[in-house]
Design an enzyme around this catalytic site. Structure first.
Site, PDB file in Angstrom:
ATOM      1  CB  CYS A   1       1.244   3.631  -2.673  1.00 16.58           C
ATOM      2  SG  CYS A   1       2.381   2.242  -2.863  1.00 16.58           S
TER       3      CYS A   1
ATOM      4  CG  ASN B   1       7.823   2.047  -4.182  1.00 17.06           C
ATOM      5  OD1 ASN B   1       9.034   2.019  -4.353  1.00 17.06           O
ATOM      6  ND2 ASN B   1       7.017   2.382  -5.159  1.00 17.06           N
TER       7      ASN B   1
ATOM      8  CB  CYS C   1       0.295  -2.759  -4.195  1.00 14.84           C
ATOM      9  SG  CYS C   1       0.504  -4.286  -3.269  1.00 14.84           S
ATOM     10  NE  ARG C   2      -2.182   1.863  -2.528  1.00 13.54           N
ATOM     11  CZ  ARG C   2      -2.509   2.593  -1.476  1.00 13.54           C
ATOM     12  NH1 ARG C   2      -3.636   3.302  -1.493  1.00 13.54           N
ATOM     13  NH2 ARG C   2      -1.742   2.647  -0.415  1.00 13.54           N
ATOM     14  CB  SER C   3       3.612   3.923  -5.871  1.00 15.47           C
ATOM     15  OG  SER C   3       4.347   3.085  -5.038  1.00 15.47           O
TER      16      SER C   3
ATOM     17  CG  ASP D   1      -2.960  -1.008   0.133  1.00 19.16           C
ATOM     18  OD1 ASP D   1      -2.605  -1.863  -0.709  1.00 19.16           O
ATOM     19  OD2 ASP D   1      -2.239  -0.656   1.081  1.00 19.16           O
TER      20      ASP D   1
END
Length: 144
Positions: free
Chosen positions: A7, A10, A12-14, A118
């Site tokens: 993401c 690095n 939140c999402r990933s 996001d």
């Protein structure tokens, strides 16, 4: 199988995707290597966002020990699949590809090139983003 989740920062999402995929792989006894990275360098060495840690923990996944790192061209050599969260991540990773084989490793985490929103600017997005990522990771793990 070696999978890298990518993401922007690095945090939140990933890391959510890394934690979820690791959890599912362990449950299924899959000998997979899962990691995550960001296309940006703002959060290198930092723990995931506290809201991501909280949402993961609520769902039985611990991502608190993960630390942010930046995507590098050498990741093309280390991973079989590089799964991105949105179009900007895709563009940024593809830009670093050295050849067609590198490019062939890059895909969206969600089917049909859908984007994972996001949640950084909206606390209310962490739960639905977790669910989106979980469902995508479960589909990948179930195929093995």
């Amino acid at each position: 199988m070696k999978i890298l989740m990518v993401c922007l920062g690095n945090i939140c999402r990933s890391p959510l995707a890394e934690g979820i995929m690791r959890h599912l792989a362990e449950e299924k006894g899959l000998d997979w290597v899962i990691d995550s990275a960001g296309t940006g360098n703002w959060h290198i060495g930092q723990a995931p966002d506290h809201r991501a840690i909280k949402e993961a923990r609520k769902n039985g996944v611990d991502i608190s020990s993960l630390r942010g790192r930046q995507f590098q061209p050498s990741d093309f050599d280390a991973f079989d699949k590089i799964l991105v969260m949105d179009r900007n991540n895709y563009r940024d990773v593809i830009r670093q590809a050295r050849n067609e084989a590198d490019k062939a490793k890059v895909a969206f985490l969600l089917p049909q090139d859908q984007e994972v929103p996001d949640p950084w600017f909206d606390d209310a997005l962490f739960a639905p983003v977790y669910k989106l990522i979980y469902n995508a990771c479960k589909e990948i793990a179930d195929k093995k």
